[in-house]
Design a protein around this motif. Sequence first.
Motif, PDB file in Angstrom:
ATOM      1  N   GLU A 295       8.274  -7.512 -16.078  1.00 23.46           N
ATOM      2  CA  GLU A 295       8.814  -7.408 -17.489  1.00 23.46           C
ATOM      3  C   GLU A 295       8.514  -7.746 -18.800  1.00 23.46           C
ATOM      4  O   GLU A 295       9.413  -6.591 -19.528  1.00 23.46           O
ATOM      5  CB  GLU A 295      10.110  -8.049 -16.364  1.00 23.46           C
ATOM      6  CG  GLU A 295      10.928  -7.796 -15.724  1.00 23.46           C
ATOM      7  CD  GLU A 295       9.521  -8.846 -14.379  1.00 23.46           C
ATOM      8  OE1 GLU A 295       9.838  -8.857 -13.152  1.00 23.46           O
ATOM      9  OE2 GLU A 295       9.010  -9.745 -14.917  1.00 23.46           O
ATOM     10  N   ARG A 296       7.599  -8.918 -19.046  1.00 25.05           N
ATOM     11  CA  ARG A 296       8.178  -8.348 -20.402  1.00 25.05           C
ATOM     12  C   ARG A 296       7.072  -7.316 -21.301  1.00 25.05           C
ATOM     13  O   ARG A 296       7.070  -7.110 -21.954  1.00 25.05           O
ATOM     14  CB  ARG A 296       7.191 -10.122 -20.356  1.00 25.05           C
ATOM     15  CG  ARG A 296       6.672  -9.706 -22.013  1.00 25.05           C
ATOM     16  CD  ARG A 296       5.576 -11.373 -22.357  1.00 25.05           C
ATOM     17  NE  ARG A 296       4.305 -10.887 -21.662  1.00 25.05           N
ATOM     18  CZ  ARG A 296       3.353 -11.533 -21.046  1.00 25.05           C
ATOM     19  NH1 ARG A 296       3.425 -13.001 -21.258  1.00 25.05           N
ATOM     20  NH2 ARG A 296       2.199 -11.327 -21.186  1.00 25.05           N
ATOM     21  N   ASN A 297       6.169  -7.140 -20.304  1.00 27.72           N
ATOM     22  CA  ASN A 297       5.285  -6.223 -20.502  1.00 27.72           C
ATOM     23  C   ASN A 297       5.405  -4.416 -21.351  1.00 27.72           C
ATOM     24  O   ASN A 297       5.280  -3.974 -21.819  1.00 27.72           O
ATOM     25  CB  ASN A 297       3.876  -6.313 -19.646  1.00 27.72           C
ATOM     26  CG  ASN A 297       3.018  -7.087 -20.025  1.00 27.72           C
ATOM     27  OD1 ASN A 297       3.005  -7.876 -21.196  1.00 27.72           O
ATOM     28  ND2 ASN A 297       2.120  -7.687 -18.607  1.00 27.72           N
ATOM     29  N   SER A 298       6.519  -4.546 -19.756  1.00 29.00           N
ATOM     30  CA  SER A 298       7.451  -3.375 -20.522  1.00 29.00           C
ATOM     31  C   SER A 298       8.089  -3.329 -21.485  1.00 29.00           C
ATOM     32  O   SER A 298       8.760  -2.426 -21.783  1.00 29.00           O
ATOM     33  CB  SER A 298       8.400  -2.824 -19.139  1.00 29.00           C
ATOM     34  OG  SER A 298       7.234  -3.034 -17.550  1.00 29.00           O
ATOM     35  N   CYS A 299       8.449  -4.468 -21.331  1.00 27.81           N
ATOM     36  CA  CYS A 299       9.771  -4.827 -22.550  1.00 27.81           C
ATOM     37  C   CYS A 299       9.284  -4.218 -23.996  1.00 27.81           C
ATOM     38  O   CYS A 299       9.581  -3.639 -24.697  1.00 27.81           O
ATOM     39  CB  CYS A 299      10.975  -5.726 -22.380  1.00 27.81           C
ATOM     40  SG  CYS A 299      11.806  -6.286 -23.400  1.00 27.81           S
ATOM     41  N   LEU A 300       8.093  -5.246 -24.153  1.00 30.52           N
ATOM     42  CA  LEU A 300       7.155  -5.216 -25.397  1.00 30.52           C
ATOM     43  C   LEU A 300       6.701  -3.332 -25.833  1.00 30.52           C
ATOM     44  O   LEU A 300       7.023  -3.212 -26.475  1.00 30.52           O
ATOM     45  CB  LEU A 300       6.331  -5.967 -24.645  1.00 30.52           C
ATOM     46  CG  LEU A 300       5.290  -6.921 -26.182  1.00 30.52           C
ATOM     47  CD1 LEU A 300       5.498  -6.903 -27.721  1.00 30.52           C
ATOM     48  CD2 LEU A 300       3.925  -7.449 -26.011  1.00 30.52           C
ATOM     49  N   ILE A 301       5.761  -2.940 -24.582  1.00 28.90           N
ATOM     50  CA  ILE A 301       5.714  -1.437 -24.860  1.00 28.90           C
ATOM     51  C   ILE A 301       6.814  -0.704 -25.486  1.00 28.90           C
ATOM     52  O   ILE A 301       6.690   0.082 -26.278  1.00 28.90           O
ATOM     53  CB  ILE A 301       4.511  -0.940 -23.956  1.00 28.90           C
ATOM     54  CG1 ILE A 301       3.160  -1.758 -23.078  1.00 28.90           C
ATOM     55  CG2 ILE A 301       4.230   0.117 -23.673  1.00 28.90           C
ATOM     56  CD1 ILE A 301       2.564  -1.640 -22.702  1.00 28.90           C
TER      57      ILE A 301
ATOM     58  N   GLU B  75      16.757   0.911 -22.412  1.00 22.74           N
ATOM     59  CA  GLU B  75      15.953  -0.548 -22.930  1.00 22.74           C
ATOM     60  C   GLU B  75      17.131  -1.395 -22.980  1.00 22.74           C
ATOM     61  O   GLU B  75      16.265  -2.837 -22.548  1.00 22.74           O
ATOM     62  CB  GLU B  75      16.301   0.010 -24.743  1.00 22.74           C
ATOM     63  CG  GLU B  75      15.756  -0.592 -25.480  1.00 22.74           C
ATOM     64  CD  GLU B  75      15.435  -0.648 -26.558  1.00 22.74           C
ATOM     65  OE1 GLU B  75      14.771  -1.318 -27.390  1.00 22.74           O
ATOM     66  OE2 GLU B  75      16.422   0.180 -27.020  1.00 22.74           O
ATOM     67  N   VAL B  76      18.511  -1.344 -23.008  1.00 21.44           N
ATOM     68  CA  VAL B  76      18.390  -2.334 -22.559  1.00 21.44           C
ATOM     69  C   VAL B  76      18.528  -2.766 -21.026  1.00 21.44           C
ATOM     70  O   VAL B  76      18.639  -4.386 -21.514  1.00 21.44           O
ATOM     71  CB  VAL B  76      20.742  -2.150 -22.870  1.00 21.44           C
ATOM     72  CG1 VAL B  76      21.726  -3.345 -22.042  1.00 21.44           C
ATOM     73  CG2 VAL B  76      21.060  -2.147 -24.276  1.00 21.44           C
ATOM     74  N   LEU B  77      18.454  -2.056 -20.492  1.00 21.96           N
ATOM     75  CA  LEU B  77      18.087  -2.394 -18.511  1.00 21.96           C
ATOM     76  C   LEU B  77      17.249  -2.904 -19.212  1.00 21.96           C
ATOM     77  O   LEU B  77      16.862  -4.386 -18.258  1.00 21.96           O
ATOM     78  CB  LEU B  77      18.057  -1.657 -17.899  1.00 21.96           C
ATOM     79  CG  LEU B  77      19.315  -0.877 -18.209  1.00 21.96           C
ATOM     80  CD1 LEU B  77      20.003   0.514 -17.434  1.00 21.96           C
ATOM     81  CD2 LEU B  77      21.129  -1.661 -17.207  1.00 21.96           C
ATOM     82  N   ILE B  78      16.173  -3.174 -19.382  1.00 17.93           N
ATOM     83  CA  ILE B  78      14.796  -3.168 -19.614  1.00 17.93           C
ATOM     84  C   ILE B  78      14.335  -4.589 -20.443  1.00 17.93           C
ATOM     85  O   ILE B  78      14.007  -5.244 -20.021  1.00 17.93           O
ATOM     86  CB  ILE B  78      13.413  -2.417 -20.365  1.00 17.93           C
ATOM     87  CG1 ILE B  78      13.657  -0.661 -18.778  1.00 17.93           C
ATOM     88  CG2 ILE B  78      12.364  -2.904 -20.728  1.00 17.93           C
ATOM     89  CD1 ILE B  78      12.630  -0.288 -19.955  1.00 17.93           C
ATOM     90  N   ILE B  79      15.557  -4.993 -21.559  1.00 14.24           N
ATOM     91  CA  ILE B  79      15.504  -6.282 -22.327  1.00 14.24           C
ATOM     92  C   ILE B  79      16.048  -6.961 -21.471  1.00 14.24           C
ATOM     93  O   ILE B  79      15.554  -8.185 -21.203  1.00 14.24           O
ATOM     94  CB  ILE B  79      16.271  -5.897 -23.279  1.00 14.24           C
ATOM     95  CG1 ILE B  79      15.755  -4.692 -24.294  1.00 14.24           C
ATOM     96  CG2 ILE B  79      16.859  -7.562 -23.661  1.00 14.24           C
ATOM     97  CD1 ILE B  79      15.669  -4.959 -25.422  1.00 14.24           C
ATOM     98  N   GLN B  80      17.045  -6.911 -20.595  1.00 14.07           N
ATOM     99  CA  GLN B  80      18.340  -7.602 -19.874  1.00 14.07           C
ATOM    100  C   GLN B  80      17.178  -8.082 -18.706  1.00 14.07           C
ATOM    101  O   GLN B  80      16.845  -9.246 -18.151  1.00 14.07           O
ATOM    102  CB  GLN B  80      19.410  -7.132 -19.154  1.00 14.07           C
ATOM    103  CG  GLN B  80      20.339  -7.607 -18.112  1.00 14.07           C
ATOM    104  CD  GLN B  80      20.661  -8.911 -19.921  1.00 14.07           C
ATOM    105  OE1 GLN B  80      21.338  -8.977 -20.416  1.00 14.07           O
ATOM    106  NE2 GLN B  80      20.235 -10.516 -18.706  1.00 14.07           N
TER     107      GLN B  80
END
Length: 150
Positions: A26-32, A79-84
Motif C-alpha cells: 500500500e505504501r509503495n504503490s501510493c508513493l510511486i 489516487e484517492v483510493l490508493i491514498i486511503q
Amino acid sequence: MSTRKYLTQSEIIRLLTACRTSRHPERNSCLIYMCYIHGLRASEALSLKLSDINLESRELYVHRLKNGFSVNHPLIEEEVLIIQEWLDVRNTLLGAEKEWLFITERGTPMTRQRFYQLFSRLGQIAQLTLGIHPHMLRHACGYALADRGG
C-alpha cells in the motif's frame, strides 16, 4: 543500458504491479503513483505531511523544491483510493501519530536512500532492463502530460 530518462506508462504499470509483491504494497504503490501523477521529486514526495492531503476537497499541497511553485494539485479518483488504502494501513503502524505521510514500519520517515533501494528492487521484480531511479517518475509525468497535449 539505455540512456532514456523516463518510464513509459506500461513500465509504470509493471512497477505498480511489482508493488503487490513487496513487503509494504500500500505504501509503495501510493508513493510511486503519487510521484508519477504529480511529477514529484523523491525529496518532495518524502517530505509530504498528512496535512498536505485533503481527501474531502481532493487536493494535495505540493511543496516544490529548486525554486518551483508550491501549489495545490487535484487528486484523481484512483489516487484517492490508493491514498486511503495506505492511510488505513499507516494508522496501524508504530509512529502513526507522526506528521509524515510516508513512514516505515518502525514509525520513522522514509529516507531517500530507502526509496532508491526500494525503487531499484521493484524495477528488478518488474523486469525493467533500464537502470531505473525515482526521478524517472518525474520525467514520466512530463512525457504523459505531453502525450495528452498538456
